[in-house]
Enzyme design. Structure first.
Site, PDB file in Angstrom:
ATOM      1  CG  HIS A   1     -48.500 -20.101 -23.811  1.00  0.00           C
ATOM      2  ND1 HIS A   1     -48.850 -18.876 -24.318  1.00  0.00           N
ATOM      3  CD2 HIS A   1     -49.264 -20.257 -22.688  1.00  0.00           C
ATOM      4  CE1 HIS A   1     -49.781 -18.321 -23.553  1.00  0.00           C
ATOM      5  NE2 HIS A   1     -50.037 -19.132 -22.558  1.00  0.00           N
TER       6      HIS A   1
ATOM      7  CG  HIS B   1     -52.031 -17.458 -19.823  1.00  0.00           C
ATOM      8  ND1 HIS B   1     -52.010 -18.534 -20.683  1.00  0.00           N
ATOM      9  CD2 HIS B   1     -53.311 -17.419 -19.341  1.00  0.00           C
ATOM     10  CE1 HIS B   1     -53.201 -19.126 -20.695  1.00  0.00           C
ATOM     11  NE2 HIS B   1     -53.997 -18.462 -19.896  1.00  0.00           N
TER      12      HIS B   1
ATOM     13  CB  CYS C   1     -47.655 -15.714 -24.204  1.00  0.00           C
ATOM     14  SG  CYS C   1     -46.371 -16.428 -25.231  1.00  0.00           S
TER      15      CYS C   1
END
Length: 403
Positions: A363, A375, A315
């Site tokens: 994240h 993402h 990520c």
């Protein structure tokens, strides 16, 4: 993820992890439970329920993602420490060479003194001299040798002291490098263990259970899409109100700022107070457009923990690469990226902003507008565009404008 359970963040620096969407969570869900089946609460017949399996898998993947960010940080630190250690060792080698040269020079002066005589000129020397001029010449030679010898000794002592200091710094740097390499191995082992547990747990699911998880995921995505649409409606309304206010005030932004007049969907307050942001910033928009264009080109590439491209990403690796394409260098990890810009409210989020998730900021995704983001979700998944509510509104931590 279906589960919203998060471990409390430590009082120190933020730790990082990586988030994963729900359908991959379905696959990831089995894994978590398999390794923790012994601790799972039985559902009547002693086996964990599908919901419990999903929760455990989700927890395992978040733990793996958190360990991934620790791995990323340790890897970056290892690289820097290795460069420093190499530089120090090179310096020590050069100083050792100088020390050897100083030692040789000192020896040459000692030999010269031995050849010319070690004692200072005296009456006996004068008597042995053929002429007063010979005595004077010998006296001058002895002085020069003595002065030169003293300088050589001073140089040698100074170089020896500096070399010893650099050797100590090099030893400390190598010790720190060894410790960081140990942290790197530990983080890597943790990631691998969590992922293995998740895969094993998922392998226990029957086809019927997997179908049920897929149905649950579909419902979750529908709810996420509804929330994203609502956020987009509120943002559009806020922008319209701002435009009207600027018209009425002759082009000057109203005192209301850039926030929406109605509250955004439930989102926990960010760790820091949002900084005021100009409603129009062509420079930022141009950079954000480049970052988003790069991110869109990566859609479909696999999530691989620790990866920064070009064939795969985790990520924070994706967001870093995207903004790098726009000429902005972000830190490597999520918890450092979260401090690499101005925090804004979710209602004021603009395309290109970074959206962070969970209390441990484990994240991150790249906001594209209308409640959507690009993402790298989790292991077993691919870079994709989806709602920022893919794991529920409570998972959103903060929004940061990096440039």
């Amino acid at each position: 993820m279906a589960s919203q359970h998060r471990k409390p963040r430590s009082a120190g620096a933020r730790v990082a992890g990586i988030r994963t969407p729900a359908f991959a969570t379905a696959a990831l869900t089995s894994v978590a439970l398999l390794s923790q089946t012994a601790n799972a609460a039985p559902s009547g017949d002693g086996t964990p329920s599908l919901e419990e399996v999903e929760k455990k898998v989700g927890d395992l993947y978040r733990q793996a993602e958190s360990a991934t960010e620790k791995y990323n940080a340790a890897k970056e630190k290892t690289t820097k420490q290795r460069r420093r250690a190499d530089s120090l060792l090179d310096d020590v080698a050069q100083r050792t060479q100088k020390l050897n040269e100083a030692r040789e020079e000192l020896g040459s002066h000692a030999a010269a003194q031995y050849r010319t005589g070690a004692s200072a000129p005296d009456t006996a020397t004068f008597l042995l001299a053929d002429t007063p001029q010979d005595y004077f010449d010998q006296n001058q030679l002895m002085s020069r040798v003595t002065d030169r010898q003293k300088g050589a000794v001073d140089d040698y002592v100074a170089e020896q002291s500096a070399t010893m200091k650099k050797r100590q710094e090099a030893a400390e740097s190598l010790t720190a490098l060894t410790d960081t390499q140990s942290d790197l191995r530990t983080a890597k082992a943790t990631v691998q263990k969590k992922l293995a547990d998740a895969r094993e747990l998922l392998s226990r699911l029957t086809a019927q259970e997997k179908a049920r998880l897929a149905a649950i995921e579909k419902q979750r995505q529908e709810e996420a899409a509804r929330k994203a649409a609502e956020l987009a409606r509120r943002q559009a309304a806020a922008q319209s109100a701002q435009a009207a206010a600027r018209q009425e005030s002759g082009g000057v932004p109203s005192a209301a700022g850039t926030g929406s007049s109605s509250p955004a969907p439930s989102v926990p307050a960010p760790a820091s107070v949002p900084a005021p942001v100009s409603p129009a910033d062509p420079s930022y928009d141009a950079k954000a457009e480049k970052a988003l264009a790069f991110a869109r080109a990566q859609i479909g590439k696999p999530y691989v923990w620790g990866a920064m491209g070009p064939g795969s990403y985790d990520c924070s690796g994706l967001t870093r690469a995207a903004w790098q394409a726009a000429g902005v260098t972000l830190p490597r990890t999520t918890y450092d990226q979260a401090n690499a810009g101005a925090t804004v409210s979710l209602a004021d989020a603009r395309p290109g902003d970074l959206v962070f998730f969970y209390d441990d900021v484990s994240h991150v995704g790249l906001y594209v507008g209308n409640g959507m983001m690009i993402h790298a979700p989790k292991p077993g998944a691919y870079v994709r565009e989806e709602s920022i509510y893919y794991d529920g509104g409570s998972g959103i931590h903060s929004v940061v404008r990096p440039a």
